[in-house]
Motif scaffolding. Sequence first.
Motif, PDB file in Angstrom:
ATOM      1  N   LYS A 136      -3.278   3.120  -2.292  1.00  0.00           N
ATOM      2  CA  LYS A 136      -3.370   2.006  -3.346  1.00  0.00           C
ATOM      3  C   LYS A 136      -2.908   1.325  -3.130  1.00  0.00           C
ATOM      4  CE  LYS A 136      -3.791   2.508  -7.960  1.00  0.00           C
ATOM      5  NZ  LYS A 136      -2.504   3.481  -9.637  1.00  0.00           N
ATOM      6  N   THR A 137      -3.346   0.024  -3.449  1.00  0.00           N
ATOM      7  CA  THR A 137      -2.668  -0.857  -3.420  1.00  0.00           C
ATOM      8  C   THR A 137      -2.019  -1.346  -5.192  1.00  0.00           C
ATOM      9  OG1 THR A 137      -4.094  -2.363  -2.512  1.00  0.00           O
ATOM     10  CG2 THR A 137      -2.519  -3.721  -3.205  1.00  0.00           C
ATOM     11  N   VAL A 138       0.108  -1.158  -4.930  1.00  0.00           N
ATOM     12  CA  VAL A 138       0.482  -1.559  -6.054  1.00  0.00           C
ATOM     13  C   VAL A 138       1.213  -2.825  -5.183  1.00  0.00           C
ATOM     14  CG1 VAL A 138       0.973   1.157  -5.862  1.00  0.00           C
ATOM     15  CG2 VAL A 138       2.473  -0.170  -4.619  1.00  0.00           C
ATOM     16  N   ARG A 139       1.378  -2.932  -7.079  1.00  0.00           N
ATOM     17  CA  ARG A 139       2.241  -4.928  -6.881  1.00  0.00           C
ATOM     18  C   ARG A 139       3.821  -4.247  -7.189  1.00  0.00           C
ATOM     19  NH1 ARG A 139       1.012  -8.218 -11.963  1.00  0.00           N
ATOM     20  NH2 ARG A 139       2.759  -6.575 -13.268  1.00  0.00           N
ATOM     21  N   VAL A 190       1.229  -1.070  -0.411  1.00  0.00           N
ATOM     22  CA  VAL A 190       0.003   0.119  -0.090  1.00  0.00           C
ATOM     23  C   VAL A 190       1.564   1.454   0.182  1.00  0.00           C
ATOM     24  CG1 VAL A 190      -1.944   0.987   1.000  1.00  0.00           C
ATOM     25  CG2 VAL A 190      -1.660  -1.652   1.319  1.00  0.00           C
ATOM     26  N   ASN A 191       0.746   2.351  -1.009  1.00  0.00           N
ATOM     27  CA  ASN A 191       1.469   2.882  -0.782  1.00  0.00           C
ATOM     28  C   ASN A 191       1.502   4.676  -0.323  1.00  0.00           C
ATOM     29  OD1 ASN A 191      -0.472   4.109  -2.129  1.00  0.00           O
ATOM     30  ND2 ASN A 191       0.381   4.576  -4.426  1.00  0.00           N
TER      31      ASN A 191
END
Length: 79
Positions: free
Chosen positions: A34-37, A29-30
């Motif tokens: 927002k969830t980032v891969r 989570v940034n």
Amino acid sequence: MSDIVVTPLKRPKDGRARKTGSVREKRLVNSRGKTVRVLSLDANSATFIDDLTLVFEKNVAKARRENKRVVGSADGSGK
């Protein structure tokens, strides 16, 4: 002197994803929530070249999808 051999890349014929070797995927989570891969790979892996190719292909595919969404063209030219 060595010979140059040109062959097509081997891809799975049934559409399955290939084995990823040492590639690891983390979802973080940034700061904006927002969830980032995040994909990472082991530089000492025996399959480093294949792993690097896989990560590069995934990054290019993601960039092309984003360009298509924003500009309307996968190559980013807007044409």
